[in-house]
Design an enzyme around this catalytic site. Structure first.
Site, PDB file in Angstrom:
ATOM      1  N   ARG A 186       3.886  -3.864   4.323  1.00  0.00           N
ATOM      2  CA  ARG A 186       4.115  -4.526   3.038  1.00  0.00           C
ATOM      3  C   ARG A 186       2.802  -4.580   2.270  1.00  0.00           C
ATOM      4  NH1 ARG A 186       5.958 -10.061   3.707  1.00  0.00           N
ATOM      5  NH2 ARG A 186       6.415  -9.918   1.486  1.00  0.00           N
ATOM      6  N   VAL A 193       0.538  -7.516   2.934  1.00  0.00           N
ATOM      7  CA  VAL A 193      -0.162  -7.412   4.224  1.00  0.00           C
ATOM      8  C   VAL A 193      -1.334  -6.436   4.081  1.00  0.00           C
ATOM      9  CG1 VAL A 193       0.099  -6.675   6.621  1.00  0.00           C
ATOM     10  CG2 VAL A 193       1.882  -8.053   5.544  1.00  0.00           C
ATOM     11  N   GLY A 194      -1.105  -5.311   3.424  1.00  0.00           N
ATOM     12  CA  GLY A 194      -2.161  -4.332   3.201  1.00  0.00           C
ATOM     13  C   GLY A 194      -3.321  -4.888   2.397  1.00  0.00           C
ATOM     14  N   ASP A 220      12.932   9.408  13.129  1.00  0.00           N
ATOM     15  CA  ASP A 220      13.844  10.542  13.263  1.00  0.00           C
ATOM     16  C   ASP A 220      15.288  10.080  13.118  1.00  0.00           C
ATOM     17  OD1 ASP A 220      12.188  12.910  13.911  1.00  0.00           O
ATOM     18  OD2 ASP A 220      11.535  11.676  15.587  1.00  0.00           O
ATOM     19  N   THR A 232       7.476   0.283  17.321  1.00  0.00           N
ATOM     20  CA  THR A 232       6.142  -0.079  17.789  1.00  0.00           C
ATOM     21  C   THR A 232       5.201   0.044  16.598  1.00  0.00           C
ATOM     22  OG1 THR A 232       6.535   0.565  20.080  1.00  0.00           O
ATOM     23  CG2 THR A 232       4.244   0.563  19.330  1.00  0.00           C
ATOM     24  N   GLU A 276       1.318   0.102  15.154  1.00  0.00           N
ATOM     25  CA  GLU A 276      -0.089   0.342  15.503  1.00  0.00           C
ATOM     26  C   GLU A 276      -0.924  -0.453  14.506  1.00  0.00           C
ATOM     27  OE1 GLU A 276       1.475   3.455  14.354  1.00  0.00           O
ATOM     28  OE2 GLU A 276       2.384   3.973  16.249  1.00  0.00           O
TER      29      GLU A 276
END
Length: 172
Positions: free
Chosen positions: A93, A96-97, A111, A119, A121
């Site tokens: 978001r 957040v960035g 996919d 997950t 990172e």
């Protein structure tokens, strides 16, 4: 083409599955996913692509946890997702960035047919306090053209939690 929020909602429990789903997390063209309270960190200073790397679990307490720069934290979403006939994508978001917190280093592309927890990172440019349950990222969906094979990797499909790198399996 990216699906609108209304189309995401229309496809719920048909081609898009989000559990749990909360209408207040739906955006005009994405859905916000929340951060689980568990994190993994690698124990070694040097990671080896050809070997399983040891990890330690951490828990985000109710008062939050301060992440440190230059350290990779693996987290996961609270929501379990499954997608049929669309390509799921994940982005942090913007709010957040703007705190210097990266949610995915390179793995925001999903996919067709992926089913599991995402997950994350997580990496920060300066110390930042995080909290479990925060809407940390957003999932959005692309339509796909032409015939395709459904994702069926044994590495990450149907995961039940945070997945450290399983790249070493490619060398076996």
């Amino acid at each position: 083409m990216i699906l609108s929020g209304k189309e995401i909602e229309k496809q719920l429990n048909r081609k898009i599955f989000i559990d749990p789903f909360r209408p207040e997390q739906l955006n005009p063209n994405s859905y916000n996913l929340r951060l689980h309270n568990q994190l993994l960190v690698y124990d070694e200073d040097v990671l080896d692509m050809k070997s399983p790397n040891k990890v330690s679990e951490m828990e985000i307490p109710p008062e939050g946890l301060t992440l440190q720069p230059n350290k990779l934290y693996l987290g996961r979403t609270l929501e379990y997702t499954r997608t049929e006939d669309y390509v799921p994508m994940l982005e942090g978001r913007s709010s957040v960035g703007r705190l210097g917190l990266f949610i995915h280093v390179t793995a925001g592309f999903g996919d067709v047919g992926f089913s599991g927890y995402w997950t994350l990172e997580i990496f920060c440019v300066q110390p930042v306090r995080i909290y479990a349950g925060v809407e940390i990222c957003q999932i959005y969906y692309h339509s796909i053209e032409g015939q395709y094979e459904r994702y069926n990797s044994g590495k990450y499909q149907l995961n039940q939690g945070i997945q450290p790198s399983l790249l070493y399996r490619d060398f076996e």
